[in-house]
Every structure is written in C-alpha cells, then in structure tokens.
Design a protein around this motif. Structure first.
Motif, mmCIF file in Angstrom:
data_model
loop_
_atom_site.group_PDB
_atom_site.id
_atom_site.type_symbol
_atom_site.label_atom_id
_atom_site.label_comp_id
_atom_site.label_asym_id
_atom_site.label_seq_id
_atom_site.Cartn_x
_atom_site.Cartn_y
_atom_site.Cartn_z
ATOM 1 N N VAL A 40 -68.005 -161.774 -3.682
ATOM 2 C CA VAL A 40 -67.853 -160.321 -3.735
ATOM 3 C C VAL A 40 -69.110 -159.780 -4.401
ATOM 4 C CG1 VAL A 40 -66.481 -158.404 -4.636
ATOM 5 C CG2 VAL A 40 -65.347 -160.538 -3.920
ATOM 6 N N GLU A 41 -69.865 -158.951 -3.665
ATOM 7 C CA GLU A 41 -71.130 -158.392 -4.167
ATOM 8 C C GLU A 41 -70.934 -157.825 -5.576
ATOM 9 O OE1 GLU A 41 -74.931 -158.109 -3.978
ATOM 10 O OE2 GLU A 41 -74.162 -158.163 -1.943
ATOM 11 N N SER A 46 -64.694 -165.226 -5.080
ATOM 12 C CA SER A 46 -63.265 -164.910 -4.960
ATOM 13 C C SER A 46 -62.408 -166.172 -4.939
ATOM 14 C CB SER A 46 -63.008 -164.070 -3.702
ATOM 15 O OG SER A 46 -63.307 -164.823 -2.538
#
Length: 181
Positions: A40-41, A46
């Motif tokens: 996740v930027e 995750s």
C-alpha cells in the motif's frame, strides 16, 4: 543476506524496496520497478505478517548503517543496496534524481566511504520489467573527493547517471504472480 538492523529505525512510509526490487518466488513474483500488489503506497505491506522470507530479511542499508534520516529512500531518492557490501562495494541505486544528491551529507558520506577504501557503484532503474544499469564509479569520483570539491563531485555523479541512462536495459523476465496466503 540479513544484516543487523539499527534499533528504532523503521521503514515508516517508505515502500521504495517494494517497488524497486524484483522478486521471482513461488508465492510472489513481481518485475523490477513494479510496486508489489501487496504494498500500500506510503503505508507498507498488506500481508506483512505472512510475507515471504526474502521480504523479511532484505533491507536497504539506511536501516543498517548510521545514516541521517535524509538518506531514507523515499526522501533521498537513493536506495543504499546491501548486495556487494561483503565485497567492499556499496551500491547507490538512484531511483530518482533529487536535491539530496547535491547535499553536503551525500558528498561527505560518499567521500568518507571512498576515503576508507570502499568501492562505490551507482545504479539507476530502467523501464519497468528490466534490470537496472550499474557501474562502479569510485575512480571517477575520487578526484573530486580528494579535492574536497562538492560541485565537481555532483557534476561527476550527474554525468554518471546520464551515461547509465544510455544503457541497453535488458528484460528481467519476471511475470507478476501473487499467491501469498
């Protein structure tokens, strides 16, 4: 290779390794330069609790060596890669040129490594799905380092990066596959 990490130093919002490093494992494959689908930027992995061992043990040298916070890859645009360190080579993987390359900290640190006899390589990414270009530049940078000339040093770094950009980038052959469970 797993190196001892500095206490209280975490990746934080930095996910540059999750983008830059290719993986070709049975449970996870991603081409060079493609952000991992599990990442996740600005937040991280995750599937952190069940991530593959390769992801558990690979860290940039910012997590291992006493470097200022400005060296964190998402801030500096430079991943200090651990591969080669056992042979006395530090690879500065310039993921994007930034003002950091002109900073006194960058000059002083790289100059210190060269003065200590450490070989320095510069590397840049190619298009997504290709191996990066890399060249050992110690002897090229040495005159500017020995003269204590940060401007000449920066000029040599930038010329090196321009030359690396002319590289004939080769496909890494990795086909994305996400099956971590």
């Amino acid at each position: 290779m797993s190196l001892p990490l500095l206490p209280d130093r975490t990746c934080g919002a930095c996910v540059e390794c999750c983008r830059a490093i290719p993986l070709d494992l049975p449970e996870l494959a991603k081409p060079t330069g493609e952000l991992c689908a599990y990442c996740v930027e600005a937040a991280g992995c995750s599937v952190h609790a069940i991530r593959p061992n390769t992801c558990r043990v690979w860290f940039c040298l910012w997590r291992v060596v006493e470097l200022s916070d400005d060296w964190r890859p998402d801030r500096s645009g430079v991943i200090v890669r651990p591969d080669g360190i056992e042979d006395g080579v530090i690879t500065l993987y310039v993921i994007r040129p930034s003002d950091f390359l002109a900073s006194p900290d960058f000059f002083a640190t790289v100059a210190g490594w060269i003065a200590e006899g450490v070989e320095v390589a510069l590397s840049i990414p190619g298009p997504v799905g290709t191996y990066p270009a890399r060249a050992v530049v110690t002897d090229w940078l040495r005159p500017a380092v020995e003269a204590g000339d940060p401007a000449a040093f920066l000029g040599r770094v930038l010329r090196s990066l321009d030359k690396l950009a002319e590289h004939d980038f080769q496909p890494d052959g990795v086909v994305a596959r996400y099956a971590v469970a």
